[in-house]
Design a protein around this motif. Structure first.
Motif, PDB file in Angstrom:
ATOM      1  N   GLY A  31      21.923  -1.011  -5.069  1.00 44.32           N
ATOM      2  CA  GLY A  31      22.218   0.246  -4.547  1.00 44.32           C
ATOM      3  C   GLY A  31      21.411   1.417  -5.408  1.00 44.32           C
ATOM      4  O   GLY A  31      20.553   2.452  -4.886  1.00 44.32           O
ATOM      5  N   GLU A  32      21.087   0.943  -6.650  1.00 45.06           N
ATOM      6  CA  GLU A  32      20.294   1.773  -7.625  1.00 45.06           C
ATOM      7  C   GLU A  32      18.785   1.799  -7.304  1.00 45.06           C
ATOM      8  O   GLU A  32      18.113   2.714  -7.159  1.00 45.06           O
ATOM      9  N   TYR A  33      18.443   0.576  -6.725  1.00 43.60           N
ATOM     10  CA  TYR A  33      17.237   0.358  -6.457  1.00 43.60           C
ATOM     11  C   TYR A  33      16.677   0.513  -4.925  1.00 43.60           C
ATOM     12  O   TYR A  33      15.479   0.208  -4.438  1.00 43.60           O
ATOM     13  N   ASP A  34      17.713   0.629  -4.120  1.00 46.48           N
ATOM     14  CA  ASP A  34      17.610   0.567  -2.699  1.00 46.48           C
ATOM     15  C   ASP A  34      16.935  -0.537  -2.216  1.00 46.48           C
ATOM     16  O   ASP A  34      16.023  -0.335  -1.514  1.00 46.48           O
ATOM     17  N   ILE A  35      17.370  -1.803  -2.509  1.00 44.74           N
ATOM     18  CA  ILE A  35      16.967  -2.992  -1.982  1.00 44.74           C
ATOM     19  C   ILE A  35      17.952  -3.976  -1.547  1.00 44.74           C
ATOM     20  O   ILE A  35      19.192  -3.618  -1.786  1.00 44.74           O
ATOM     21  N   LYS A  36      17.584  -4.839  -0.723  1.00 43.83           N
ATOM     22  CA  LYS A  36      18.283  -6.090  -0.531  1.00 43.83           C
ATOM     23  C   LYS A  36      18.003  -7.241  -1.339  1.00 43.83           C
ATOM     24  O   LYS A  36      17.249  -7.361  -2.354  1.00 43.83           O
ATOM     25  N   ARG A  37      19.151  -8.240  -1.425  1.00 46.42           N
ATOM     26  CA  ARG A  37      19.078  -9.356  -2.490  1.00 46.42           C
ATOM     27  C   ARG A  37      17.724 -10.056  -2.131  1.00 46.42           C
ATOM     28  O   ARG A  37      17.312 -10.566  -3.111  1.00 46.42           O
ATOM     29  N   THR A  38      17.365 -10.150  -1.127  1.00 45.24           N
ATOM     30  CA  THR A  38      16.361 -11.107  -0.728  1.00 45.24           C
ATOM     31  C   THR A  38      14.806 -10.263  -1.213  1.00 45.24           C
ATOM     32  O   THR A  38      13.899 -10.933  -1.062  1.00 45.24           O
ATOM     33  N   ASP A  39      15.077  -9.041  -1.506  1.00 47.47           N
ATOM     34  CA  ASP A  39      13.804  -8.311  -2.092  1.00 47.47           C
ATOM     35  C   ASP A  39      13.450  -8.434  -3.579  1.00 47.47           C
ATOM     36  O   ASP A  39      12.417  -8.609  -3.957  1.00 47.47           O
ATOM     37  N   LEU A  40      14.257  -9.456  -4.042  1.00 44.10           N
ATOM     38  CA  LEU A  40      14.049  -9.532  -5.529  1.00 44.10           C
ATOM     39  C   LEU A  40      13.290 -10.860  -5.679  1.00 44.10           C
ATOM     40  O   LEU A  40      13.086 -11.516  -4.926  1.00 44.10           O
ATOM     41  N   PRO A  41      12.539 -10.559  -6.904  1.00 38.52           N
ATOM     42  CA  PRO A  41      11.744 -11.965  -7.316  1.00 38.52           C
ATOM     43  C   PRO A  41      12.609 -13.141  -7.381  1.00 38.52           C
ATOM     44  O   PRO A  41      13.974 -13.047  -7.625  1.00 38.52           O
ATOM     45  N   LYS A  42      12.154 -14.331  -7.253  1.00 38.68           N
ATOM     46  CA  LYS A  42      12.908 -15.488  -6.981  1.00 38.68           C
ATOM     47  C   LYS A  42      12.684 -16.291  -8.315  1.00 38.68           C
ATOM     48  O   LYS A  42      11.921 -16.214  -9.210  1.00 38.68           O
ATOM     49  N   ILE A  43      13.813 -17.144  -8.621  1.00 40.11           N
ATOM     50  CA  ILE A  43      13.988 -18.249  -9.766  1.00 40.11           C
ATOM     51  C   ILE A  43      14.413 -19.499  -9.276  1.00 40.11           C
ATOM     52  O   ILE A  43      15.513 -19.120  -8.384  1.00 40.11           O
ATOM     53  N   LYS A  44      13.750 -20.649  -9.434  1.00 40.33           N
ATOM     54  CA  LYS A  44      14.222 -21.970  -9.089  1.00 40.33           C
ATOM     55  C   LYS A  44      15.588 -22.377  -9.428  1.00 40.33           C
ATOM     56  O   LYS A  44      15.527 -22.192 -10.875  1.00 40.33           O
ATOM     57  N   ARG A  45      16.536 -23.014  -8.630  1.00 42.89           N
ATOM     58  CA  ARG A  45      17.602 -23.475  -9.339  1.00 42.89           C
ATOM     59  C   ARG A  45      17.438 -24.410 -10.646  1.00 42.89           C
ATOM     60  O   ARG A  45      18.220 -24.474 -11.371  1.00 42.89           O
ATOM     61  N   ALA A  46      16.395 -25.072 -10.241  1.00 43.52           N
ATOM     62  CA  ALA A  46      16.127 -25.994 -11.224  1.00 43.52           C
ATOM     63  C   ALA A  46      15.447 -25.709 -12.506  1.00 43.52           C
ATOM     64  O   ALA A  46      15.178 -26.393 -13.506  1.00 43.52           O
ATOM     65  N   ASP A  47      15.437 -24.263 -12.811  1.00 41.50           N
ATOM     66  CA  ASP A  47      14.831 -23.714 -14.144  1.00 41.50           C
ATOM     67  C   ASP A  47      15.803 -24.073 -15.156  1.00 41.50           C
ATOM     68  O   ASP A  47      16.854 -23.619 -15.068  1.00 41.50           O
ATOM     69  N   PRO A  48      15.412 -24.577 -16.109  1.00 42.91           N
ATOM     70  CA  PRO A  48      16.195 -25.032 -17.112  1.00 42.91           C
ATOM     71  C   PRO A  48      17.144 -23.944 -18.135  1.00 42.91           C
ATOM     72  O   PRO A  48      17.885 -24.257 -18.773  1.00 42.91           O
ATOM     73  N   ALA A  49      16.483 -22.745 -17.912  1.00 37.69           N
ATOM     74  CA  ALA A  49      16.936 -21.726 -18.691  1.00 37.69           C
ATOM     75  C   ALA A  49      18.325 -21.052 -17.864  1.00 37.69           C
ATOM     76  O   ALA A  49      18.886 -20.269 -18.494  1.00 37.69           O
ATOM     77  N   LEU A  50      18.402 -21.464 -16.632  1.00 39.40           N
ATOM     78  CA  LEU A  50      19.328 -20.945 -15.979  1.00 39.40           C
ATOM     79  C   LEU A  50      20.948 -21.565 -16.247  1.00 39.40           C
ATOM     80  O   LEU A  50      20.824 -22.637 -16.780  1.00 39.40           O
ATOM     81  N   PRO A  51      21.943 -20.568 -16.455  1.00 38.35           N
ATOM     82  CA  PRO A  51      23.339 -21.130 -16.940  1.00 38.35           C
ATOM     83  C   PRO A  51      23.448 -22.137 -15.925  1.00 38.35           C
ATOM     84  O   PRO A  51      23.305 -22.040 -14.732  1.00 38.35           O
ATOM     85  N   ASP A  52      24.617 -23.194 -16.248  1.00 37.76           N
ATOM     86  CA  ASP A  52      24.815 -24.256 -15.327  1.00 37.76           C
ATOM     87  C   ASP A  52      25.691 -23.604 -14.222  1.00 37.76           C
ATOM     88  O   ASP A  52      25.803 -24.355 -13.001  1.00 37.76           O
ATOM     89  N   GLU A  53      26.338 -22.499 -14.214  1.00 37.56           N
ATOM     90  CA  GLU A  53      27.213 -22.158 -13.213  1.00 37.56           C
ATOM     91  C   GLU A  53      26.399 -21.396 -11.991  1.00 37.56           C
ATOM     92  O   GLU A  53      26.954 -21.104 -10.998  1.00 37.56           O
ATOM     93  N   ALA A  54      25.006 -21.200 -12.300  1.00 39.67           N
ATOM     94  CA  ALA A  54      24.273 -20.451 -11.218  1.00 39.67           C
ATOM     95  C   ALA A  54      24.043 -21.300 -10.192  1.00 39.67           C
ATOM     96  O   ALA A  54      23.880 -22.587 -10.256  1.00 39.67           O
TER      97      ALA A  54
END
Length: 75
Positions: free
Chosen positions: A26-49
């Motif tokens: 709401g603050e940025y008036d965007i949709k979820r799909t407008d955000l930059p992406k990060i791959k699920r395989a990225d090792p920095a992601l939390p396990d629960e992501a």
């Protein structure tokens, strides 16, 4: 094996809950799909992501104390 997500140079990655996500979108008036992406395989992601989650990344910044960015988890 080394856990990359715990390295001191990797910024904090947090999965946003639905309430906080709605505030951010709401603050940025965007949709979820407008955000930059990060791959699920990225090792920095939390396990629960999971695919479809939005991650908040808080980095140290020279100009501000903390720079916060958001990424959508994809396959």
């Amino acid at each position: 094996m080394v856990d990359v997500s715990q390295h001191e140079l990797v910024p904090e990655h947090t999965v946003l809950d639905d309430e906080k996500l709605e505030d951010v979108l709401g603050e940025y008036d965007i949709k979820r799909t407008d955000l930059p992406k990060i791959k699920r395989a990225d090792p920095a992601l939390p396990d629960e992501a999971e695919v479809g989650d939005v991650i908040e990344i808080a980095r140290d910044s020279r100009t501000t104390d903390t720079a916060v960015v958001y990424r959508l988890v994809v396959e």
